[in-house]
Design a protein around this motif. Structure first.
Motif, PDB file in Angstrom:
ATOM      1  N   LEU A  37     -31.418   0.956   9.756  1.00 46.83           N
ATOM      2  CA  LEU A  37     -30.262   1.804  10.063  1.00 46.83           C
ATOM      3  C   LEU A  37     -29.536   1.140  11.232  1.00 46.83           C
ATOM      4  N   THR A  38     -28.557   0.320  10.924  1.00 48.63           N
ATOM      5  CA  THR A  38     -27.961  -0.570  11.923  1.00 48.63           C
ATOM      6  C   THR A  38     -27.270   0.165  13.067  1.00 48.63           C
ATOM      7  N   ASP A  39     -26.668   1.309  12.790  1.00 46.61           N
ATOM      8  CA  ASP A  39     -25.947   2.044  13.836  1.00 46.61           C
ATOM      9  C   ASP A  39     -26.867   2.542  14.954  1.00 46.61           C
ATOM     10  N   LEU A  40     -28.153   2.647  14.677  1.00 45.90           N
ATOM     11  CA  LEU A  40     -29.086   3.140  15.696  1.00 45.90           C
ATOM     12  C   LEU A  40     -29.576   2.025  16.622  1.00 45.90           C
ATOM     13  N   LYS A  41     -29.216   0.788  16.309  1.00 47.68           N
ATOM     14  CA  LYS A  41     -29.428  -0.369  17.185  1.00 47.68           C
ATOM     15  C   LYS A  41     -30.889  -0.634  17.560  1.00 47.68           C
ATOM     16  N   GLY A  42     -31.795  -0.327  16.645  1.00 46.11           N
ATOM     17  CA  GLY A  42     -33.210  -0.590  16.892  1.00 46.11           C
ATOM     18  C   GLY A  42     -33.521  -2.060  17.066  1.00 46.11           C
ATOM     19  N   ARG A  43     -32.748  -2.902  16.423  1.00 44.15           N
ATOM     20  CA  ARG A  43     -32.950  -4.352  16.515  1.00 44.15           C
ATOM     21  C   ARG A  43     -32.813  -4.838  17.964  1.00 44.15           C
ATOM     22  N   GLU A  44     -31.989  -4.143  18.746  1.00 40.87           N
ATOM     23  CA  GLU A  44     -31.803  -4.538  20.147  1.00 40.87           C
ATOM     24  C   GLU A  44     -33.099  -4.431  20.946  1.00 40.87           C
ATOM     25  N   LYS A  45     -33.971  -3.492  20.586  1.00 42.00           N
ATOM     26  CA  LYS A  45     -35.258  -3.353  21.268  1.00 42.00           C
ATOM     27  C   LYS A  45     -36.240  -4.441  20.848  1.00 42.00           C
ATOM     28  N   LEU A  46     -35.875  -5.210  19.841  1.00 44.41           N
ATOM     29  CA  LEU A  46     -36.765  -6.239  19.302  1.00 44.41           C
ATOM     30  C   LEU A  46     -36.218  -7.642  19.550  1.00 44.41           C
ATOM     31  N   LYS A  47     -35.337  -7.762  20.533  1.00 44.10           N
ATOM     32  CA  LYS A  47     -34.763  -9.072  20.859  1.00 44.10           C
ATOM     33  C   LYS A  47     -35.876 -10.060  21.175  1.00 44.10           C
ATOM     34  N   GLY A  48     -35.697 -11.273  20.698  1.00 43.15           N
ATOM     35  CA  GLY A  48     -36.695 -12.309  20.921  1.00 43.15           C
ATOM     36  C   GLY A  48     -37.704 -12.410  19.786  1.00 43.15           C
ATOM     37  N   TYR A  49     -37.635 -11.473  18.844  1.00 43.25           N
ATOM     38  CA  TYR A  49     -38.531 -11.494  17.686  1.00 43.25           C
ATOM     39  C   TYR A  49     -37.718 -11.777  16.429  1.00 43.25           C
ATOM     40  N   ASP A  50     -38.363 -12.405  15.471  1.00 40.30           N
ATOM     41  CA  ASP A  50     -37.764 -12.633  14.165  1.00 40.30           C
ATOM     42  C   ASP A  50     -37.824 -11.311  13.395  1.00 40.30           C
ATOM     43  N   VAL A  51     -36.674 -10.770  13.012  1.00 39.43           N
ATOM     44  CA  VAL A  51     -36.615  -9.472  12.335  1.00 39.43           C
ATOM     45  C   VAL A  51     -35.914  -9.636  10.991  1.00 39.43           C
ATOM     46  N   LEU A  52     -36.561  -9.117   9.951  1.00 36.20           N
ATOM     47  CA  LEU A  52     -36.006  -9.132   8.599  1.00 36.20           C
ATOM     48  C   LEU A  52     -35.876  -7.699   8.109  1.00 36.20           C
ATOM     49  N   SER A  53     -34.760  -7.377   7.483  1.00 37.03           N
ATOM     50  CA  SER A  53     -34.634  -6.102   6.770  1.00 37.03           C
ATOM     51  C   SER A  53     -33.977  -6.383   5.424  1.00 37.03           C
ATOM     52  N   LEU A  54     -34.507  -5.739   4.384  1.00 38.51           N
ATOM     53  CA  LEU A  54     -34.004  -5.967   3.033  1.00 38.51           C
ATOM     54  C   LEU A  54     -32.739  -5.178   2.735  1.00 38.51           C
ATOM     55  N   ILE A  55     -32.636  -3.985   3.302  1.00 40.82           N
ATOM     56  CA  ILE A  55     -31.488  -3.105   3.067  1.00 40.82           C
ATOM     57  C   ILE A  55     -30.959  -2.667   4.426  1.00 40.82           C
ATOM     58  N   LYS A  56     -29.648  -2.710   4.585  1.00 43.40           N
ATOM     59  CA  LYS A  56     -29.034  -2.241   5.829  1.00 43.40           C
ATOM     60  C   LYS A  56     -28.053  -1.123   5.518  1.00 43.40           C
ATOM     61  N   TYR A  57     -28.178  -0.053   6.305  1.00 44.46           N
ATOM     62  CA  TYR A  57     -27.259   1.075   6.197  1.00 44.46           C
ATOM     63  C   TYR A  57     -26.552   1.267   7.531  1.00 44.46           C
ATOM     64  N   ASP A  58     -25.246   1.500   7.470  1.00 43.08           N
ATOM     65  CA  ASP A  58     -24.513   2.037   8.614  1.00 43.08           C
ATOM     66  C   ASP A  58     -24.537   3.534   8.393  1.00 43.08           C
ATOM     67  N   ILE A  59     -25.145   4.265   9.317  1.00 40.58           N
ATOM     68  CA  ILE A  59     -25.294   5.705   9.066  1.00 40.58           C
ATOM     69  C   ILE A  59     -24.071   6.486   9.497  1.00 40.58           C
TER      70      ILE A  59
END
Length: 172
Positions: free
Chosen positions: A150-172
């Motif tokens: 769920l890209t609008d919730l910006k969870g990826r920002e808490k995982l900076k420095g890690y390789d992150v993969l998501s198969l489906i992305k939603y803007d909520i």
């Protein structure tokens, strides 16, 4: 395959204003489920993963078959009091209150190459707590993989420095 076609959107669940992304329709469809597992496992196949870690409960649904496909071990992350042996614990904040996640102390060996797999990345709170548990145990996080983000919730920002993969992305 467009996996998004296999996600049921349930408005107002679990509370008003939420647009819930229901994976039960994806895992019910044998082709979509296999595709999702194979897609993440394919991404991981050359990363020399020792263990796949999956948070309770939906992380089990994807993490275990991915671990099996890779020939890696699987480590469940459980809520407090659900594991029968000595554990490592981390307390994390929820919208209203807090909770505790645990893994067995001996579940991850120092230097193990770890893939963290879960169904959904939202705010990143649970995932960042699991990351801390893995690192506390001595594991090296190689990648963090999700079926849905769920890209609008910006969870990826808490995982900076890690390789992150998501198969489906939603803007909520």
């Amino acid at each position: 395959m467009n996996l998004q076609d296999n996600i049921r959107i349930v408005e107002g669940f679990p509370k008003k204003g939420i647009s819930f992304k229901d994976i039960t329709t994806l895992i019910r469809d044998k082709d979509a489920f296999k595709y999702a597992v194979d897609k993440i496992a394919g991404y991981l196949k050359d990363k020399n993963i020792d263990v796949v870690v999956g948070p309770e409960a939906r992380g089990f649904l994807f993490g275990a078959p991915i671990a099996y496909t890779l020939g890696a071990g699987f480590v469940p992350v459980r809520k407090q009091g659900k594991l029968p042996y000595d554990t490592l614990s981390i307390k994390y904040d929820l919208e209203y209150g807090s909770d505790v996640l645990q893994i067995h102390k001996d579940a991850i060996n120092k230097g193990d190459r770890v893939a963290l797999v879960d169904d959904l990345l939202a705010t990143g709170g649970t995932t960042s707590s699991v990351v801390k548990l893995i690192e506390q145990a001595g594991g090296e996080i190689v990648t963090i993989d999700f079926v849905i983000e769920l890209t609008d919730l910006k969870g990826r920002e808490k995982l900076k420095g890690y390789d992150v993969l998501s198969l489906i992305k939603y803007d909520i």
